[in-house]
Design a protein around this motif. Sequence first.
Motif: not given
Length: 97
Positions: A42, A45-46, A49-50
């Motif tokens: 998780e 994934q952040c 995305r960033d």
Amino acid sequence: MMSSPVQRIVYNGKRNSSPRSPTNSSEIFTPAHEENVRFIYEAWQCVERDLRSQLSGSERGLVEEYVEKNPSLNLKSFKPFDLSDMKRRSTQDGKKA
């Protein structure tokens, strides 16, 4: 003695929506292990995305590359190399001898 082929893990940026559970029934993961894997997945994934947001220009400064302020002089001439390829070559050289 026969050696198994060297497996090379390549990350292509495509993943399922969640980490996979082991398919081999002999692999047993503890709940703590699964929680750690989920946390890392998780968090990554952040980061992805960033990074996508930053590269698209919508946001700046979310992801920053670490650069050593005072690099070691011993590493000045270091050239990156593929460890898997080096291992494969040494295995092949051993077979030729």
